[in-house]
Design a protein around this motif. Structure first.
Motif, mmCIF file in Angstrom:
data_model
loop_
_atom_site.group_PDB
_atom_site.id
_atom_site.type_symbol
_atom_site.label_atom_id
_atom_site.label_comp_id
_atom_site.label_asym_id
_atom_site.label_seq_id
_atom_site.Cartn_x
_atom_site.Cartn_y
_atom_site.Cartn_z
ATOM 1 N N ASN A 139 0.832 -1.210 0.000
ATOM 2 C CA ASN A 139 0.000 0.000 0.000
ATOM 3 C C ASN A 139 0.866 1.259 0.000
ATOM 4 N N MET A 140 1.945 1.213 0.776
ATOM 5 C CA MET A 140 2.849 2.361 0.829
ATOM 6 C C MET A 140 3.516 2.583 -0.526
ATOM 7 N N ARG A 141 3.925 1.486 -1.160
ATOM 8 C CA ARG A 141 4.568 1.592 -2.476
ATOM 9 C C ARG A 141 3.591 2.149 -3.512
ATOM 10 N N ARG A 142 2.346 1.687 -3.463
ATOM 11 C CA ARG A 142 1.333 2.180 -4.406
ATOM 12 C C ARG A 142 1.155 3.688 -4.269
ATOM 13 N N GLU A 143 1.054 4.171 -3.050
ATOM 14 C CA GLU A 143 0.868 5.607 -2.829
ATOM 15 C C GLU A 143 2.125 6.391 -3.197
ATOM 16 N N GLN A 144 3.276 5.793 -2.958
ATOM 17 C CA GLN A 144 4.537 6.436 -3.306
ATOM 18 C C GLN A 144 4.651 6.623 -4.821
ATOM 19 N N VAL A 145 4.334 5.573 -5.573
ATOM 20 C CA VAL A 145 4.393 5.657 -7.039
ATOM 21 C C VAL A 145 3.430 6.717 -7.544
ATOM 22 N N LYS A 146 2.232 6.739 -6.982
ATOM 23 C CA LYS A 146 1.235 7.730 -7.388
ATOM 24 C C LYS A 146 1.759 9.151 -7.157
ATOM 25 N N LEU A 147 2.413 9.360 -6.018
ATOM 26 C CA LEU A 147 2.958 10.677 -5.697
ATOM 27 C C LEU A 147 4.045 11.088 -6.691
ATOM 28 N N PHE A 148 4.960 10.171 -6.986
ATOM 29 C CA PHE A 148 6.063 10.510 -7.881
ATOM 30 C C PHE A 148 5.627 10.644 -9.336
#
Length: 339
Positions: free
Chosen positions: A91-100
């Motif tokens: 979940n953290m990785r998904r949100e991180q990718v979305k942010l970048f």
């Protein structure tokens, strides 16, 4: 199509056109004497943290011993069964990718996450000093503030949970390291308040000159302890026995490394080891790091005498590091504080 990546290629071109500088002895950008340009895969010590809660005292002690031995011999180790669920990491990785994936200009100007966005290496004076990466380097105190997220509201819930889990793990490991040297397990917890620590979201874009550029230039960490969650792409390398060795990604493990403050506090028993990230020609790479830090006015001293290092505050250390990087292009680190 709007590009989400920072203008690293343009920056690289500008640095390439600068006249070469003649380095003084403490400004050299090549490897120190005796360091070989050898790259091979290593198997970091892999430690099952569930053993720390075993009902068998021998199992608990063996696990603690493995952590301390790896901190002394490698300065790096991997942990599994660490208490952070795979679902939370995903979940953290998904949100991180979305942010970048947000357009670059928006990341620079929107002020999200306490205006913590950064890219490249502002102090670089040549291509070797350029880090081919972008990041959000966020004080943990800001992670909990709704106003820091703007339109990225779905990021907040996940990041709060992830930061809390990383903090709990960092304090568990720091307690083991402290107890090994005869100190209470909570000593670092008292020194490193949550508000002083950081979470860093990293992205390393694919790099067409990957053989010439580092994703992150060689350095040691300036904190007590770092915990890293990385994706499957790889690229992390560390210095071991005077050569660079690559760390093969383990999807089930988190990577832990000792920082400069732990090396100074332990009087060189624990080792803060130089490491870097290699750029990848075809794939982008993501990672998240948690940094266990004290307040800037915290006094850092050896836990035993005679001390190898003079006493210094964390703020003094950070200022010296920034000055060295600005002046020479590289971090001088703890040798500056030797007695």
């Amino acid at each position: 199509m709007i590009d989400s990546s920072p203008p690293l290629l343009h920056y690289y071109g500008k640095l390439s056109r600068l006249p070469p500088q003649i380095p003084t002895p403490d400004q050299r950008n090549d490897l120190p004497d005796g360091i070989a340009l050898v790259e091979e895969y290593c198997q970091l010590p892999l430690i099952d943290l569930s053993c720390l809660s075993s009902t068998n005292e021998k199992v608990r002690l063996a696990c603690a011993d493995a952590i301390c031995r790896a901190s002394s011999e490698w300065g790096f180790f991997q942990v599994v069964n660490h208490g952070i669920s795979p679902e939370l990491v995903r979940n953290m990785r998904r949100e991180q990718v979305k942010l970048f994936q947000t357009p670059f200009e928006k990341k620079v100007t929107c002020g999200v996450l306490d205006n913590s966005y950064r890219w490249g290496t502002p102090t670089a004076t040549c291509p070797k000093q350029l880090s081919w990466s972008e990041a959000f380097h966020i004080p943990i105190s800001k992670v909990f503030e709704q106003a820091c997220y703007g339109e990225f509201s779905s990021l907040r819930e996940v990041m709060v949970e992830f930061a809390a889990a990383m903090s709990k793990l960092a304090r568990l490991l720091a307690g083991v390291l402290a107890e090994n040297l005869g100190h209470p397990r909570g000593v670092f917890g008292n020194i490193c308040q949550e508000s002083n620590c950081f979470l860093r979201l990293n992205r390393y874009p694919a790099c067409p000159m990957s053989s010439d550029i580092s994703g992150l230039v060689p350095h040691t960490d300036s904190d007590y302890l770092t915990i890293l969650s990385q994706d499957e792409v790889g690229g992390l390398q560390l210095m071991k026995d005077s050569k660079w060795v690559a760390v093969k990604p383990n999807p089930d493990a988190l990577i832990v490394n000792i920082g400069d403050l732990s090396q100074a506090w332990s009087n060189d028993i624990y080792k803060s080891v130089e490491h870097k990230v290699m750029a990848n020609r075809k794939k982008e790479r993501y990672s998240i790091a948690y940094f266990l830090c004290p307040s800037y006015d915290s006094l850092i001293g050896s836990c035993r005498e005679p001390s190898i290092y003079r006493k210094f505050t964390f703020g003094e250390y950070r200022s010296q590091v920034q000055e060295d990087v600005k002046r020479t292009g590289r971090k001088m680190g703890l040798p500056r504080f030797l007695l």
